[in-house]
Design an enzyme around this catalytic site. Sequence first.
Site, PDB file in Angstrom:
ATOM      1  N   SER A  30       2.242  52.497  14.726  1.00 12.00           N
ATOM      2  CA  SER A  30       2.146  51.997  13.351  1.00 12.00           C
ATOM      3  C   SER A  30       1.170  50.840  13.257  1.00 12.00           C
ATOM      4  O   SER A  30       0.936  50.309  12.179  1.00 12.00           O
ATOM      5  CB  SER A  30       3.526  51.557  12.847  1.00 12.00           C
ATOM      6  OG  SER A  30       4.050  50.531  13.683  1.00 12.00           O
ATOM      7  N   ASN A 116      14.084  45.341  14.978  1.00 15.07           N
ATOM      8  CA  ASN A 116      14.698  45.714  13.700  1.00 15.07           C
ATOM      9  C   ASN A 116      14.845  44.522  12.760  1.00 15.07           C
ATOM     10  O   ASN A 116      14.521  44.617  11.574  1.00 15.07           O
ATOM     11  CB  ASN A 116      16.063  46.369  13.939  1.00 15.07           C
ATOM     12  CG  ASN A 116      15.933  47.683  14.703  1.00 15.07           C
ATOM     13  OD1 ASN A 116      14.819  48.155  14.946  1.00 15.07           O
ATOM     14  ND2 ASN A 116      17.061  48.266  15.082  1.00 15.07           N
ATOM     15  N   THR A 161       1.603  55.440 -35.206  1.00 16.23           N
ATOM     16  CA  THR A 161       2.748  56.094 -34.550  1.00 16.23           C
ATOM     17  C   THR A 161       2.399  57.585 -34.561  1.00 16.23           C
ATOM     18  O   THR A 161       1.746  58.043 -35.511  1.00 16.23           O
ATOM     19  CB  THR A 161       4.079  55.851 -35.298  1.00 16.23           C
ATOM     20  OG1 THR A 161       3.998  56.459 -36.584  1.00 16.23           O
ATOM     21  CG2 THR A 161       4.389  54.368 -35.452  1.00 16.23           C
ATOM     22  N   HIS A 162       2.797  58.294 -33.543  1.00 17.11           N
ATOM     23  CA  HIS A 162       2.428  59.724 -33.418  1.00 17.11           C
ATOM     24  C   HIS A 162       0.916  59.915 -33.481  1.00 17.11           C
ATOM     25  O   HIS A 162       0.451  60.962 -33.927  1.00 17.11           O
ATOM     26  CB  HIS A 162       3.076  60.569 -34.515  1.00 17.11           C
ATOM     27  CG  HIS A 162       4.553  60.345 -34.675  1.00 17.11           C
ATOM     28  ND1 HIS A 162       5.503  61.097 -34.033  1.00 17.11           N
ATOM     29  CD2 HIS A 162       5.229  59.419 -35.407  1.00 17.11           C
ATOM     30  CE1 HIS A 162       6.701  60.662 -34.361  1.00 17.11           C
ATOM     31  NE2 HIS A 162       6.567  59.632 -35.192  1.00 17.11           N
ATOM     32  N   SER A 290     -23.663  58.934 -17.279  1.00 19.42           N
ATOM     33  CA  SER A 290     -23.551  60.307 -16.779  1.00 19.42           C
ATOM     34  C   SER A 290     -24.850  60.676 -16.071  1.00 19.42           C
ATOM     35  O   SER A 290     -25.928  60.270 -16.496  1.00 19.42           O
ATOM     36  CB  SER A 290     -23.311  61.252 -17.959  1.00 19.42           C
ATOM     37  OG  SER A 290     -23.771  62.555 -17.646  1.00 19.42           O
ATOM     38  N   LYS A 296     -24.500  58.896 -22.443  1.00 20.78           N
ATOM     39  CA  LYS A 296     -23.097  58.588 -22.157  1.00 20.78           C
ATOM     40  C   LYS A 296     -22.870  57.173 -21.650  1.00 20.78           C
ATOM     41  O   LYS A 296     -23.666  56.633 -20.892  1.00 20.78           O
ATOM     42  CB  LYS A 296     -22.538  59.562 -21.109  1.00 20.78           C
ATOM     43  CG  LYS A 296     -22.368  60.973 -21.587  1.00 20.78           C
ATOM     44  CD  LYS A 296     -21.355  61.152 -22.710  1.00 20.78           C
ATOM     45  CE  LYS A 296     -19.931  61.021 -22.268  1.00 20.78           C
ATOM     46  NZ  LYS A 296     -19.518  62.088 -21.350  1.00 20.78           N
ATOM     47  N   ASN A 298     -19.345  55.798 -20.221  1.00 19.31           N
ATOM     48  CA  ASN A 298     -17.955  56.234 -20.031  1.00 19.31           C
ATOM     49  C   ASN A 298     -17.033  55.084 -19.631  1.00 19.31           C
ATOM     50  O   ASN A 298     -17.430  54.205 -18.856  1.00 19.31           O
ATOM     51  CB  ASN A 298     -17.904  57.317 -18.946  1.00 19.31           C
ATOM     52  CG  ASN A 298     -18.680  58.559 -19.348  1.00 19.31           C
ATOM     53  OD1 ASN A 298     -18.703  58.913 -20.534  1.00 19.31           O
ATOM     54  ND2 ASN A 298     -19.330  59.192 -18.395  1.00 19.31           N
ATOM     55  N   GLU A 303     -10.174  54.594 -17.111  1.00 17.64           N
ATOM     56  CA  GLU A 303      -9.661  55.889 -16.634  1.00 17.64           C
ATOM     57  C   GLU A 303      -9.149  55.772 -15.203  1.00 17.64           C
ATOM     58  O   GLU A 303      -8.137  56.374 -14.841  1.00 17.64           O
ATOM     59  CB  GLU A 303     -10.768  56.940 -16.725  1.00 17.64           C
ATOM     60  CG  GLU A 303     -11.142  57.256 -18.163  1.00 17.64           C
ATOM     61  CD  GLU A 303     -12.411  58.090 -18.271  1.00 17.64           C
ATOM     62  OE1 GLU A 303     -12.457  58.977 -19.119  1.00 17.64           O
ATOM     63  OE2 GLU A 303     -13.357  57.856 -17.505  1.00 17.64           O
ATOM     64  N   TYR A 330      19.137  51.145  11.197  1.00 18.25           N
ATOM     65  CA  TYR A 330      17.709  51.419  11.366  1.00 18.25           C
ATOM     66  C   TYR A 330      17.508  52.824  11.921  1.00 18.25           C
ATOM     67  O   TYR A 330      18.200  53.244  12.842  1.00 18.25           O
ATOM     68  CB  TYR A 330      17.049  50.387  12.314  1.00 18.25           C
ATOM     69  CG  TYR A 330      15.572  50.689  12.510  1.00 18.25           C
ATOM     70  CD1 TYR A 330      14.637  50.202  11.614  1.00 18.25           C
ATOM     71  CD2 TYR A 330      15.131  51.503  13.551  1.00 18.25           C
ATOM     72  CE1 TYR A 330      13.284  50.509  11.755  1.00 18.25           C
ATOM     73  CE2 TYR A 330      13.779  51.810  13.701  1.00 18.25           C
ATOM     74  CZ  TYR A 330      12.867  51.310  12.802  1.00 18.25           C
ATOM     75  OH  TYR A 330      11.535  51.619  12.935  1.00 18.25           O
ATOM     76  N   GLN A 335       9.778  53.376   9.649  1.00 20.96           N
ATOM     77  CA  GLN A 335       8.420  52.903   9.923  1.00 20.96           C
ATOM     78  C   GLN A 335       7.457  53.370   8.820  1.00 20.96           C
ATOM     79  O   GLN A 335       6.445  52.737   8.571  1.00 20.96           O
ATOM     80  CB  GLN A 335       7.955  53.436  11.287  1.00 20.96           C
ATOM     81  CG  GLN A 335       6.589  52.931  11.700  1.00 20.96           C
ATOM     82  CD  GLN A 335       6.323  53.179  13.174  1.00 20.96           C
ATOM     83  OE1 GLN A 335       6.885  52.503  14.034  1.00 20.96           O
ATOM     84  NE2 GLN A 335       5.497  54.157  13.467  1.00 20.96           N
ATOM     85  N   LYS A 338       6.100  51.302   5.159  1.00 17.14           N
ATOM     86  CA  LYS A 338       5.075  50.294   4.879  1.00 17.14           C
ATOM     87  C   LYS A 338       3.826  50.803   4.135  1.00 17.14           C
ATOM     88  O   LYS A 338       3.387  50.154   3.181  1.00 17.14           O
ATOM     89  CB  LYS A 338       4.683  49.564   6.177  1.00 17.14           C
ATOM     90  CG  LYS A 338       5.759  48.548   6.579  1.00 17.14           C
ATOM     91  CD  LYS A 338       5.634  48.038   7.974  1.00 17.14           C
ATOM     92  CE  LYS A 338       6.336  48.816   9.044  1.00 17.14           C
ATOM     93  NZ  LYS A 338       7.708  49.282   8.797  1.00 17.14           N
TER      94      LYS A 338
HETATM   95  N1  ARG Z   1       7.297  49.608  14.063  1.00 20.95           N
HETATM   96  C1  ARG Z   1       8.684  49.685  13.740  1.00 20.95           C
HETATM   97  C2  ARG Z   1       8.905  49.866  12.250  1.00 20.95           C
HETATM   98  O1  ARG Z   1       8.054  49.515  11.505  1.00 20.95           O
HETATM   99  C3  ARG Z   1       9.361  48.408  14.151  1.00 20.95           C
HETATM  100  C4  ARG Z   1      10.797  48.595  14.411  1.00 20.95           C
HETATM  101  C5  ARG Z   1      10.993  49.443  15.595  1.00 20.95           C
HETATM  102  N2  ARG Z   1      12.388  49.492  15.956  1.00 20.95           N
HETATM  103  C6  ARG Z   1      12.834  50.410  16.793  1.00 20.95           C
HETATM  104  N3  ARG Z   1      14.100  50.400  17.018  1.00 20.95           N
HETATM  105  N4  ARG Z   1      12.050  51.307  17.322  1.00 20.95           N
HETATM  106  O2  ARG Z   1       9.909  50.356  11.826  1.00 20.95           O
END
Ligand code: ARG
Length: 481
Positions: A30, A116, A161-162, A290, A296, A298, A303, A330, A335, A338
């Site tokens: 990650s 964790n 409206t509408h 364009s 044009k 735009n 958009e 967990y 993972q 993110k």
């Molecule tokens: N890279 C992991 C994550 O974002 C960190 C936590 C990993 N924990 C584990 N028990 N493998 O979730």
Amino acid sequence: MKKTAKKSQASWGGRFSEGPSDLMLRFSESVSFDSLLAEFDVQGSVAHAKMLAKSGIITKTECARIVAGLEKILKRIKEGDFEWQTSLEDVHMNIEQALTKEVPEAAKLHTARSRNDQVATDMRLFFKFACAQIAEKLEKLLLALVDFADANRDVLIPGYTHMQRAQPVSAAHHILAWVEMFARDLERFRFVFEGANVCPLGSGAIAGTTLPIDRLESASILGFVDSESGDPIVTGNSMDAVADRDSFLEFSFACAVLGVHLSRVCEDVIIWNTSEFAFLWLPDTFTTGSSLMPQKKNPDAFELMRGKSAKLIGNLSALFALVKGLPMTYNRDLQEDKPPVFDSFNQTSICLDVLTACIGGMKFRREKCAAAVSDPMLLATDLADYFVMRGVPFRKAHHMVGELVALSEKTATPINELSDSDVFAVCDKADSSWRDVFNLARAFEMREKIGMPGRRQIAAQISAWRELLGGSKKAGKGKAK
Ligand code: ARG
């Protein structure tokens, strides 16, 4: 299948006779996205080391060496002089391993800590930072909108409206409607900030630790404190602390709602900018031409914002789906939590910058607005109100005006140019003053109750917003309204 013959070198490798395959490493890393957390990870580790020292688990000298080493690594990361290794999985292990190479005492840093609670802490620090950043950008946008409203108090336009002409409003009233939406967004990010402001560090992997740590101390150092009392705030259950992803959902929700608001504002602008409406000029700097049609210009920026809002909604759904079926606590699925959050943060940030910059260059085409708002049908409801003030029940007054509208359409006569006798035939309570209803100035004069588009109302709203936005407020502190 190719196997890596050597014994696992991973920090968790003790019980393994073989390391993960290259494919597994590529699949499970990650660091390609969570290296973005480096600053927060270092903050968390510094606080953890200081707490360990204060609790007598490591010595002051060990702590000082760890902290200095962490600061050096962060400097290198910021300067782009740090080699991230996918084989070390994530941001946490990359930093810890690099540190341990320099500072052997760092082998004690992970005492009483798991990735964790570490990742949960990093992300809460990230959310506080991200909410504060977005709040700052929202405040800038709000001020730009209030200025824009102020500059266009006397531009009157039809409200719709509408998508049908409904009643006259001022451009300022319409823009202040956008201000209301974005001010609610600001409140929402402050709420998300508060939700994130709770320290999970010390929850360990799932059940805390037998070691004599001081969780309040870590929370204090990291600024997980009550903004008024300054008291540290920590999570109350070690299992929930490592399983909880509510801040992820709340942050992405706040971004999605803001995205929908941006999208609706952009839709208004795009419509106003059409040749058919032509209420608005857009700045050259945020429009494009364009490759084929030379005439044009735009509204691409608008958009694109409308388009990007789709991704913000998608990111929220991805997170809901990710978390929905997970048992306590967990699971590695987490993972994947993110990338959607980082994407929402980045897209929301740039959209706010773009809209704020666009607002500064937008201009109403006053003659076009004046022509559109001179349509007397926009005041048909005012005529019904006029009948009501003469004792006609509203339902009946509505019907009467409906008849006059039909007559106007049938005879191709503007409604305000019908004859007195036509009007008296429909409503015997009317006198010749009925025609005054079609004076726009009167229409606005009659709308001076709270929240309406009367001139004094708009002036009051503008100064209220200025006062509210004037004092610079940080996310998590104060109220937007
Ligand atoms: N890279 C992991 C994550 O974002 C960190 C936590 C990993 N924990 C584990 N028990 N493998 O979730």
